[in-house]
Design a protein around this motif. Sequence first.
Motif, PDB file in Angstrom:
ATOM      1  N   ALA A  66       0.823  -1.210   0.000  1.00 52.35           N
ATOM      2  CA  ALA A  66       0.000   0.000   0.000  1.00 52.35           C
ATOM      3  C   ALA A  66       0.858   1.262   0.000  1.00 52.35           C
ATOM      4  CB  ALA A  66      -0.931  -0.005   1.203  1.00 52.35           C
ATOM      5  N   LEU A  67       2.005   1.230   0.683  1.00 51.50           N
ATOM      6  CA  LEU A  67       2.900   2.386   0.675  1.00 51.50           C
ATOM      7  C   LEU A  67       3.403   2.659  -0.737  1.00 51.50           C
ATOM      8  CD1 LEU A  67       5.024   1.747   3.911  1.00 51.50           C
ATOM      9  CD2 LEU A  67       3.192   3.427   3.606  1.00 51.50           C
ATOM     10  N   ILE A  68       3.733   1.592  -1.455  1.00 51.65           N
ATOM     11  CA  ILE A  68       4.204   1.753  -2.834  1.00 51.65           C
ATOM     12  C   ILE A  68       3.087   2.307  -3.715  1.00 51.65           C
ATOM     13  CG2 ILE A  68       4.989   0.492  -4.874  1.00 51.65           C
ATOM     14  CD1 ILE A  68       6.418  -1.440  -2.928  1.00 51.65           C
ATOM     15  N   GLU A  69       1.883   1.770  -3.549  1.00 51.33           N
ATOM     16  CA  GLU A  69       0.744   2.188  -4.377  1.00 51.33           C
ATOM     17  C   GLU A  69       0.372   3.651  -4.142  1.00 51.33           C
ATOM     18  OE1 GLU A  69      -2.214  -0.603  -3.263  1.00 51.33           O
ATOM     19  OE2 GLU A  69      -1.217  -2.299  -4.236  1.00 51.33           O
ATOM     20  N   THR A  70       0.500   4.093  -2.897  1.00 50.56           N
ATOM     21  CA  THR A  70       0.067   5.460  -2.549  1.00 50.56           C
ATOM     22  C   THR A  70       1.220   6.460  -2.539  1.00 50.56           C
ATOM     23  OG1 THR A  70       0.356   4.985  -0.184  1.00 50.56           O
ATOM     24  CG2 THR A  70      -1.837   4.595  -1.136  1.00 50.56           C
ATOM     25  N   HIS A  71       2.452   5.970  -2.753  1.00 51.73           N
ATOM     26  CA  HIS A  71       3.659   6.805  -2.722  1.00 51.73           C
ATOM     27  C   HIS A  71       3.872   7.439  -1.350  1.00 51.73           C
ATOM     28  CE1 HIS A  71       3.817   6.314  -7.061  1.00 51.73           C
ATOM     29  NE2 HIS A  71       2.568   6.752  -7.151  1.00 51.73           N
ATOM     30  N   ALA A  72       3.372   6.770  -0.310  1.00 48.12           N
ATOM     31  CA  ALA A  72       3.610   7.241   1.051  1.00 48.12           C
ATOM     32  C   ALA A  72       4.959   6.714   1.543  1.00 48.12           C
ATOM     33  CB  ALA A  72       2.495   6.784   1.972  1.00 48.12           C
ATOM     34  N   GLU A  73       5.465   7.317   2.593  1.00 47.23           N
ATOM     35  CA  GLU A  73       6.777   6.954   3.133  1.00 47.23           C
ATOM     36  C   GLU A  73       6.629   5.956   4.277  1.00 47.23           C
ATOM     37  OE1 GLU A  73      10.464   9.022   5.644  1.00 47.23           O
ATOM     38  OE2 GLU A  73       9.008  10.295   4.579  1.00 47.23           O
ATOM     39  N   ASN A  74       7.463   4.931   4.252  1.00 48.79           N
ATOM     40  CA  ASN A  74       7.530   3.980   5.358  1.00 48.79           C
ATOM     41  C   ASN A  74       8.320   4.638   6.486  1.00 48.79           C
ATOM     42  OD1 ASN A  74       7.955   1.900   7.172  1.00 48.79           O
ATOM     43  ND2 ASN A  74       8.303   0.361   5.593  1.00 48.79           N
ATOM     44  N   ALA A  75       7.630   5.008   7.538  1.00 48.12           N
ATOM     45  CA  ALA A  75       8.290   5.711   8.642  1.00 48.12           C
ATOM     46  C   ALA A  75       8.926   4.767   9.643  1.00 48.12           C
ATOM     47  CB  ALA A  75       7.282   6.624   9.337  1.00 48.12           C
ATOM     48  N   GLY A  76       8.872   3.468   9.368  1.00 47.67           N
ATOM     49  CA  GLY A  76       9.531   2.504  10.230  1.00 47.67           C
ATOM     50  C   GLY A  76       8.575   1.506  10.867  1.00 47.67           C
ATOM     51  N   THR A  77       9.135   0.410  11.343  1.00 49.25           N
ATOM     52  CA  THR A  77       8.362  -0.631  12.020  1.00 49.25           C
ATOM     53  C   THR A  77       8.898  -0.811  13.431  1.00 49.25           C
ATOM     54  OG1 THR A  77       7.887  -1.809   9.964  1.00 49.25           O
ATOM     55  CG2 THR A  77       7.706  -3.067  12.003  1.00 49.25           C
ATOM     56  N   VAL A  78       8.002  -0.803  14.392  1.00 42.65           N
ATOM     57  CA  VAL A  78       8.345  -1.072  15.792  1.00 42.65           C
ATOM     58  C   VAL A  78       7.685  -2.386  16.184  1.00 42.65           C
ATOM     59  CG1 VAL A  78       8.115  -0.282  18.178  1.00 42.65           C
ATOM     60  CG2 VAL A  78       8.539   1.379  16.342  1.00 42.65           C
ATOM     61  N   GLU A  79       8.442  -3.271  16.818  1.00 44.10           N
ATOM     62  CA  GLU A  79       7.907  -4.570  17.226  1.00 44.10           C
ATOM     63  C   GLU A  79       7.691  -4.615  18.734  1.00 44.10           C
ATOM     64  OE1 GLU A  79      10.588  -7.557  15.795  1.00 44.10           O
ATOM     65  OE2 GLU A  79       9.690  -7.554  13.789  1.00 44.10           O
ATOM     66  N   THR A  80       6.657  -5.361  19.140  1.00 44.11           N
ATOM     67  CA  THR A  80       6.356  -5.481  20.568  1.00 44.11           C
ATOM     68  C   THR A  80       5.677  -6.812  20.831  1.00 44.11           C
ATOM     69  OG1 THR A  80       5.229  -4.422  22.435  1.00 44.11           O
ATOM     70  CG2 THR A  80       4.085  -4.400  20.333  1.00 44.11           C
ATOM     71  N   GLU A  81       5.543  -7.160  22.107  1.00 43.10           N
ATOM     72  CA  GLU A  81       4.768  -8.330  22.479  1.00 43.10           C
ATOM     73  C   GLU A  81       3.292  -8.069  22.185  1.00 43.10           C
ATOM     74  OE1 GLU A  81       6.160 -11.081  23.423  1.00 43.10           O
ATOM     75  OE2 GLU A  81       8.193 -10.240  23.590  1.00 43.10           O
TER      76      GLU A  81
END
Length: 334
Positions: free
Chosen positions: A206-221
């Motif tokens: 979806a980020l590619i399709e909308t040309h939005a920026e991936n601001a990062g991924t945070v992982e958690t339990e």
Amino acid sequence: MKRKRVTLEQVARAAGVSRATVSLVVRKSPLVAEATREKVECVMADMDYVRDLGAARMRSNLSRTVGVIVPNLVNSFFTEFLAGVETVMGEEDRVVLLANSQDDSARQDTILQRFRGHGVDGVILCPAAGTAEDLPRRMREWELPLVQSLREISAGSSDYAGADYIEGTRLAVRHLVDQGHRRIAFLSDKTATSARSERLAGFNAALIETHAENAGTVETELTWCGAMQTARDVLALPAAPTAILCFNDILAAGLMSGLRQNGVEPGVDLAVMGLDDLPLAQLTHPALSSIAMMPDQIGMAAARQLARRLAQPDAEISRTIITPRIVIRSSTGC
């Protein structure tokens, strides 16, 4: 003194019909006229008739029970899923045996062996993290019909019912972009499952399709507290996201609490979006925008697939994917 069980013959005499007719009513056969069915059912209720499933099992070599294994009973998503399963299995005159694997593959294996010992006719399984890829093959060798649901290992190895997680995350990202957000982050569960992989795949697509920026991924339990504690990590992302999509509503609710503790107002300073649309989504502050995955419908689909497999053991493997829908509330600034 133990009360004797009421028999089919006794019900038949009281209702003035044949034993065969009573048997058809018990088995919910469509061959019985509605007036006759109502009369027999009224007599059965008055006499406190209970079907002898033990005798039925001996005649059919079936237990009329099915096993359901989920990874988490605290998450209401799985209780809604179970409700869907029980609705269909009740119509099939089957009893559901429920077990919680606690997302532990070793515990899951123990439960499966217990189900085998109880003689369940089949299993609906949401595979625990770390489930061996050869489990569907082993279950075929045990002659234990399997329907995987919500998560999947060895794709195509068994019947499957689930949600379109990829489309769900796409819907979420498109909504955030429509709201003017260009830097979007993802709060993810740490557990390596097909559900996580599909959500991330949908997010990236979806980020590619909308040309939005991936601001990062945070992982958690996968807990409310875990998400609350990651709020600082989200706020510290170098790309400074203006919106964050969460793996599910539980993480979204926890994150919003953590954001407020750090002086950030969800829905005003940072848009937050969930996935699943649990009842919880309407109770958070602000109310949570989410993607409805319809777990009850997925449970019903999984149960129908298992009923089909039990009736037609050699039928082709089938997949049922429930289409999600977006539910917009105020956590995304709407």
